[in-house]
Design a protein around this motif. Structure first.
Motif, PDB file in Angstrom:
ATOM      1  N   TRP A   4       0.827  -1.204   0.000  1.00 39.98           N
ATOM      2  CA  TRP A   4       0.000   0.000   0.000  1.00 39.98           C
ATOM      3  C   TRP A   4       0.856   1.246   0.000  1.00 39.98           C
ATOM      4  N   MET A  90      -5.878   4.483   6.562  1.00 38.81           N
ATOM      5  CA  MET A  90      -7.050   3.760   7.068  1.00 38.81           C
ATOM      6  C   MET A  90      -7.223   2.422   6.354  1.00 38.81           C
ATOM      7  N   LEU A  91      -6.977   2.388   5.051  1.00 38.96           N
ATOM      8  CA  LEU A  91      -7.079   1.124   4.327  1.00 38.96           C
ATOM      9  C   LEU A  91      -5.968   0.161   4.731  1.00 38.96           C
ATOM     10  N   VAL A  93      -4.727  -0.061   7.765  1.00 34.54           N
ATOM     11  CA  VAL A  93      -5.176  -0.610   9.053  1.00 34.54           C
ATOM     12  C   VAL A  93      -6.216  -1.703   8.820  1.00 34.54           C
ATOM     13  N   TYR A  94      -7.149  -1.456   7.921  1.00 35.37           N
ATOM     14  CA  TYR A  94      -8.187  -2.453   7.619  1.00 35.37           C
ATOM     15  C   TYR A  94      -7.582  -3.738   7.047  1.00 35.37           C
ATOM     16  N   ILE A  95      -6.656  -3.594   6.106  1.00 32.47           N
ATOM     17  CA  ILE A  95      -6.013  -4.768   5.512  1.00 32.47           C
ATOM     18  C   ILE A  95      -5.209  -5.527   6.556  1.00 32.47           C
ATOM     19  N   TYR A  96      -4.554  -4.803   7.448  1.00 29.40           N
ATOM     20  CA  TYR A  96      -3.789  -5.449   8.518  1.00 29.40           C
ATOM     21  C   TYR A  96      -4.716  -6.304   9.387  1.00 29.40           C
ATOM     22  N   CYS A  97      -5.883  -5.767   9.739  1.00 32.13           N
ATOM     23  CA  CYS A  97      -6.842  -6.518  10.566  1.00 32.13           C
ATOM     24  C   CYS A  97      -7.334  -7.770   9.851  1.00 32.13           C
ATOM     25  N   ILE A  98      -7.649  -7.640   8.578  1.00 33.51           N
ATOM     26  CA  ILE A  98      -8.110  -8.801   7.795  1.00 33.51           C
ATOM     27  C   ILE A  98      -6.999  -9.840   7.689  1.00 33.51           C
ATOM     28  N   ARG A 101      -6.621 -11.669  10.953  1.00 36.49           N
ATOM     29  CA  ARG A 101      -7.744 -12.571  11.195  1.00 36.49           C
ATOM     30  C   ARG A 101      -7.621 -13.839  10.356  1.00 36.49           C
TER      31      ARG A 101
END
Length: 140
Positions: A4, A90-91, A93-98, A101
């Motif tokens: 990213w 922000m994207l 952070v979202y990709i990191y969380c996915i 998981r």
């Protein structure tokens, strides 16, 4: 995360979202597949930069709008920098969380020596957006 950051840097150099997605996606999507990421996840990572790439300066739509509407192109480019960078963060952070998981593999961290060498080699290319912005702002 580094993919990213690559997209954000590409957006800062080209100003075209399609060019950003095509340029880095054709190289990094196969590399992600070899590293163990799923094909849909790897492909989905490259769709959003196409949308927010034109916001990060130098933005082709901003330059066209500024010339047609007789608006300061330098101010338009500065107005797009903060939202574009925030959207990228922000994207990430979202990709990191996915990725956490789904337990996707992580890259090995570089040593300090490798990081210093890579940073030294990256200084000239990283200066391009600064040169472009300085040139745009000096005209207004």
């Amino acid at each position: 995360m580094s993919s990213w950051v690559t997209n954000m840097i590409m957006a800062g150099m080209s100003g075209s979202g399609i060019a950003d997605a095509a340029g880095s996606g054709t190289v990094l999507i196969p590399a992600m597949q070899r590293a163990g990421y799923g094909v849909p996840f790897a492909a989905a990572m490259w769709a959003p930069p196409e949308r927010f790439g034109p916001i990060i300066p130098p933005s082709i739509p901003f330059v066209i709008y500024g010339s047609l509407a007789n608006t300061s192109i330098g101010r338009l480019l500065l107005a797009g920098a903060v939202p574009g960078i925030l959207m990228g963060i922000m994207l990430m952070v979202y990709i990191y969380c996915i990725a956490r998981r789904r337990d996707y593999p992580a890259e090995l961290r570089a040593s300090r020596r490798e990081l210093a060498r890579a940073t030294l080699h990256a200084i000239p290319p990283m200066g391009m957006p600064v040169i472009i912005l300085a040139g745009s702002l000096s005209e207004s």
